[in-house]
Scaffold this motif. Structure first.
Motif, PDB file in Angstrom:
ATOM      1  N   ALA A   1      -8.187  -7.830   5.694  1.00  0.00           N
ATOM      2  CA  ALA A   1      -7.464  -7.426   4.491  1.00  0.00           C
ATOM      3  C   ALA A   1      -8.077  -8.213   3.340  1.00  0.00           C
ATOM      4  CB  ALA A   1      -5.969  -7.726   4.636  1.00  0.00           C
ATOM      5  N   HIS A   2      -7.497  -8.135   2.153  1.00  0.00           N
ATOM      6  CA  HIS A   2      -7.988  -8.967   1.050  1.00  0.00           C
ATOM      7  C   HIS A   2      -6.901  -9.204   0.021  1.00  0.00           C
ATOM      8  CE1 HIS A   2      -8.858  -4.917  -0.736  1.00  0.00           C
ATOM      9  NE2 HIS A   2      -8.519  -5.519  -1.865  1.00  0.00           N
ATOM     10  N   SER A   3      -7.054 -10.265  -0.737  1.00  0.00           N
ATOM     11  CA  SER A   3      -6.163 -10.559  -1.851  1.00  0.00           C
ATOM     12  C   SER A   3      -6.728  -9.925  -3.116  1.00  0.00           C
ATOM     13  CB  SER A   3      -6.016 -12.069  -2.048  1.00  0.00           C
ATOM     14  OG  SER A   3      -7.275 -12.668  -2.303  1.00  0.00           O
ATOM     15  N   THR A   4      -5.853  -9.654  -4.082  1.00  0.00           N
ATOM     16  CA  THR A   4      -6.257  -8.949  -5.291  1.00  0.00           C
ATOM     17  C   THR A   4      -5.834  -9.736  -6.527  1.00  0.00           C
ATOM     18  OG1 THR A   4      -4.218  -7.698  -5.681  1.00  0.00           O
ATOM     19  CG2 THR A   4      -5.732  -6.827  -4.021  1.00  0.00           C
ATOM     20  N   CYS A   5      -6.198  -9.205  -7.698  1.00  0.00           N
ATOM     21  CA  CYS A   5      -5.866  -9.882  -8.954  1.00  0.00           C
ATOM     22  C   CYS A   5      -4.737  -9.189  -9.706  1.00  0.00           C
ATOM     23  CB  CYS A   5      -7.100  -9.988  -9.853  1.00  0.00           C
ATOM     24  SG  CYS A   5      -7.825  -8.396 -10.309  1.00  0.00           S
ATOM     25  N   GLY A   6      -4.080  -8.206  -9.099  1.00  0.00           N
ATOM     26  CA  GLY A   6      -2.932  -7.584  -9.746  1.00  0.00           C
ATOM     27  C   GLY A   6      -1.801  -8.587  -9.913  1.00  0.00           C
ATOM     28  N   LEU A   7      -0.992  -8.393 -10.946  1.00  0.00           N
ATOM     29  CA  LEU A   7       0.095  -9.332 -11.215  1.00  0.00           C
ATOM     30  C   LEU A   7       1.024  -9.412 -10.009  1.00  0.00           C
ATOM     31  CD1 LEU A   7       1.529 -11.181 -13.292  1.00  0.00           C
ATOM     32  CD2 LEU A   7       2.941  -9.197 -13.882  1.00  0.00           C
TER      33      LEU A   7
ATOM     34  N   THR B   1     -11.708  -7.591   3.579  1.00  0.00           N
ATOM     35  CA  THR B   1     -12.166  -6.293   3.097  1.00  0.00           C
ATOM     36  C   THR B   1     -12.439  -6.390   1.594  1.00  0.00           C
ATOM     37  OG1 THR B   1      -9.863  -5.623   2.730  1.00  0.00           O
ATOM     38  CG2 THR B   1     -10.846  -5.039   4.840  1.00  0.00           C
ATOM     39  N   GLY B   2     -12.964  -5.293   1.033  1.00  0.00           N
ATOM     40  CA  GLY B   2     -13.230  -5.269  -0.403  1.00  0.00           C
ATOM     41  C   GLY B   2     -14.625  -5.739  -0.784  1.00  0.00           C
ATOM     42  N   TYR B   3     -15.430  -6.163   0.222  1.00  0.00           N
ATOM     43  CA  TYR B   3     -16.784  -6.653  -0.032  1.00  0.00           C
ATOM     44  C   TYR B   3     -17.814  -6.005   0.896  1.00  0.00           C
ATOM     45  CZ  TYR B   3     -14.210 -10.343  -2.494  1.00  0.00           C
ATOM     46  OH  TYR B   3     -13.366 -11.035  -3.342  1.00  0.00           O
TER      47      TYR B   3
END
Length: 761
Positions: free
Chosen positions: A542-548, A571-573
């Protein structure tokens, strides 16, 4: 927070959320003005807003305006009352200087109640093909975590709850669920299912009276519930809605090999239905879909030891006289190629996502049996799908037969684009969204679509987006919180990459989102550095995001630095970075957490003596491994439903993840001797003698993914070694927190823990 406040009566004018703007007035409200702060909380008619008041403007003008914390679509004006005491004016005039206080002790208007009872989770959405009404599912902590199905008519702001108060629209297929409902194509009705002992499948119809008022009828049973059978991921034949294809998961016993997954058909109307097998014999099925003319079906399937993101296949079949014929695989390869989201265009062409290039890209299946890559120049490293922890992902959809709207992720940040299939051209839509839900993009019309997403300064929200020429606008349908956070209170995420100096693979990089402390009402003593909280996401795929995320802002607004690590395997990369965790789980991810600390310390951003680490599930395992592997880095830790014994996990977990560890921990051809060695060497339970950090263990009693015994045994071992540990068990909770009281208590316990061992004030 409001220990020393002056309450000033004001009139509130709120401009409506969406065009056309509506002006509403409230005769009286209260502006709570801190004696040493210009932050206020304004409440009126159930509307709550946080903001920052410009005192000079307030005193100089009869119309004081909130200048921070509100977008143009959520503007708020304050008109002072006729009489304001001299004392009040004096107090307002002395609130410009920030208070000096140690990091971690700052007071913040972002409260626990904001995160728990006043926040919901927007879980998924769908659109009625007939009326274009929008359905969405929201999880409500204040209602014991109930998932409520809501209905918003097209071009309307009114909302209706579709299911009765004692119903909970949710499925637990694969334990993580998803895709619990589906609108009918030719009538205003929806099929849905519920968890628990009944697990029935229902149909509920919506009707409009002579005055235009819409109401939902009583749910009618399509499939009577059996406690051992779980249904979900419904697909309704667009030409004959009596036919529904669904996923069925049958629990014939408690062991993984006693759980049988299959693709089934449900035929009939309430009171007269039959369920028959469509495809079975493989370990997992998901994502059924009908062609527009109802003549073909498609679905995903995969087998152990694959997860859907390591190797899965798209299958199609002709639908003839209520039976599938000519079944064949059209894409995907076990252990090598992951496919997802098979979906038919309006003119009957099949599309899907595949990571055969190393990134989840879009493909079209052609009539000659081959597939065409939708090559988008410059987006070859974009990920158009996600690791399917839940069923029912929906990150792209067709506006027309030749144009589709899609969301892609690059460097853990999402963007939304409009694609012309005829020439593989695309346009990035001018939208501020950075973190889009994987089950949220649905076509409403040829120019409108839904999306659940967040920006860097606004929380998760369901929007209706409209494309008009070169312009794109968006209208709020539902928001995850009624609280608006002022912009100068928000800690903006910074994407950092750092060298992996401790990892099994040096000279490579890992990533994180770094959030510095931020609160305009405070500053730290000169020369002080903030305590740091390292957060590890679950999964681990999974991955962390920059959304509030308000839970993160809760800490940064109190004076903590926060780093959400996208460690090796995230994920995300792309697939290469994702697969780099194979055989190294518990090593590479944990060393990345340590290296993130080294990097932030080397940049002079944080206090190296006051570093804590937190995570849940696989992230909780990373926490426990980290305090064993790098005991001198951590001042304290919090593990939420974390794994302490890999052997217990392997021997006692659910079917979906029962072979997940085969790739993460060892090579597929590893001997039993090697497996035993890895299980022992990477189980925190057997390494607890090296632990120095005080450990807080939070655990759900009903957790089937990580049973509560894992937390209890870990606490017992740490205590026997003379360590500091506390364990809290939450009744009625599983793998994650759904209830408001659980969220409140968990945050309170964590805050007390950080104050005790990181702040030390």
């Amino acid at each position: 927070m409001f220990k020393h406040c002056v309450f000033i009566p004001v009139t509130v004018l709120q401009i409506g959320v969406t065009p056309p703007y509506r002006l509403t007035t409230a005769p009286i409200a209260y502006l709570a003005l801190m004696t040493l702060s210009s932050t206020f909380l304004c409440q009126s008619r159930g509307i709550t807003r946080l903001g920052v008041l410009r005192v000079d403007q307030f005193l100089a003008s009869p119309r004081a305006r909130v200048v921070n914390g509100f977008s143009l679509k959520h503007d708020l004006h304050l008109i002072p009352a006729n009489v304001i005491s001299k004392k009040s004016k004096h107090m307002m005039a002395t609130t410009n200087s920030p208070k000096i206080a140690p990091y971690g002790t700052w007071e913040s208007p972002i409260s626990i109640e904001t995160i728990s009872g006043k926040s919901i989770s927007l879980q998924e959405c769908a659109v009625s093909p007939l009326t274009k009404a929008i359905y969405h599912l929201e999880g409500r902590p204040a209602e014991a975590g109930r998932s409520v199905l809501c209905y918003t008519p097209f071009n309307s702001s009114s909302r209706l709850e579709v299911i009765p108060k004692d119903y909970n629209c949710r499925t637990s297929i694969h334990e993580y669920g998803g895709a619990a409902f589906k609108p009918y194509p030719a009538e205003e009705a929806v099929v849905f299912t519920i968890p628990g002992d009944s697990r029935s499948v229902y149909k509920v119809a919506l009707t409009k009276d002579d005055h235009g008022n819409i109401s939902a009828g009583e749910p009618a049973t399509l499939v009577p519930g059996v406690s051992t059978k779980r249904y979900g991921n419904f697909a309704i034949n667009p030409q004959d809605s009596k036919w529904i294809i669904a996923i069925l998961e049958e629990h014939q016993g408690s062991r993984p090999d006693q759980v049988v997954n299959s693709l089934v058909s449900i035929y009939g109307e309430p009171g007269d239905t039959k369920v028959e097998s469509v495809a079975r014999g493989k370990d997992f099925y998901s994502s059924p879909s009908w062609s527009p003319d109802g003549s073909k079906i498609s679905w995903l399937q995969w087998e152990h030891p694959d997860m859907p993101w390591t190797g899965s296949q798209v299958w199609i079949a002709d639908w003839v006289d209520g039976r599938p014929q000519n079944q064949r695989a059209v894409a995907g390869k076990p252990l090598a190629e992951s496919t997802s989201q098979p979906r038919w265009s309006p003119d009957g062409k099949l599309f899907y996502c595949s990571d055969k290039t190393g990134y989840w890209q879009l493909y079209q299946f052609l009539e000659d049996g081959s597939s065409k890559h939708i090559t988008l120049e410059g987006l070859d490293h974009g990920e158009f799908s996600h690791a399917e922890w839940q069923i029912g992902w929906h990150s792209y959809d067709f506006l027309t037969s030749t144009k589709l709207v899609a969301n892609y992720t690059a460097n853990a940040t999402s963007k939304t684009i409009l694609i012309d299939i005829t020439d593989s051209s695309f346009k990035v839509l001018d939208l501020p969204f950075v973190d889009t839900h994987a089950a949220s993009i649905h076509t409403v019309s040829e120019s409108t679509f839904t999306i659940i997403t967040s920006t860097a300064s606004t929380p998760s929200t369901l929007y209706l987006c409209t494309i008009s020429g070169k312009e794109v606008t968006y209208k709020q349908i539902a928001c995850s919180t009624e609280i608006s956070v002022p912009s100068n209170l928000i800690s903006n995420a910074q994407h950092i990459k750092f060298p992996r100096i401790s990892s099994p693979e040096p000279d490579t990089e890992a990533y994180a989102w770094y959030y510095p402390p931020q609160n305009p009402e405070y500053k730290a003593p000169e020369g002080a550095l903030p305590p740091l909280v390292i957060s590890l996401h679950g999964g681990p795929t999974a991955h962390s995001t920059c959304g509030l995320a308000l839970p993160i802002q809760y800490w940064t607004s109190r004076g903590y630095a926060y780093a959400y690590v996208n460690y090796t395997g995230s994920t995300g990369y792309g697939r290469k970075f994702r697969d780099a965790l194979n055989t190294k789980w518990g090593l590479a991810d944990v060393s990345d957490a340590a290296d993130c600390v080294h990097y932030l310390v080397s940049q002079g951003l944080v206090d190296k003596t006051r570093v804590g680490i937190v995570g849940g599930s696989a992230g909780g395992y990373g926490v426990l491994q980290a305090i064993c592997s790098y005991p001198d880095i951590w001042a304290a830790c919090v593990s939420n439903y974390g794994i302490s014994s890999l052997r217990a996990l392997v021997e006692d977990t659910h079917k979906f993840e029962s072979r997940y560890m085969d790739n993460l921990l060892w090579n597929l051809d590893a001997s039993q001797e090697v497996k035993d060695q890895v299980l022992d060497e990477r189980s925190p339970l057997l390494r607890a003698g090296s632990i120095k950090a005080p450990a807080l263990l939070l655990q759900g009693v009903d957790d089937r993914v990580v049973p509560k015994e894992q937390a209890e045994e870990m606490a017992k071992i740490i205590k026997s070694n003379g360590g500091v540990v506390e364990v809290e068990l939450f009744e009625g909770e599983g793998h994650g927190w759904r209830k408001q009281e659980t969220v409140v208590k968990a945050i309170n316990l964590q805050e007390d823990w950080w104050r005790r061992y990181l702040v030390r004030a």
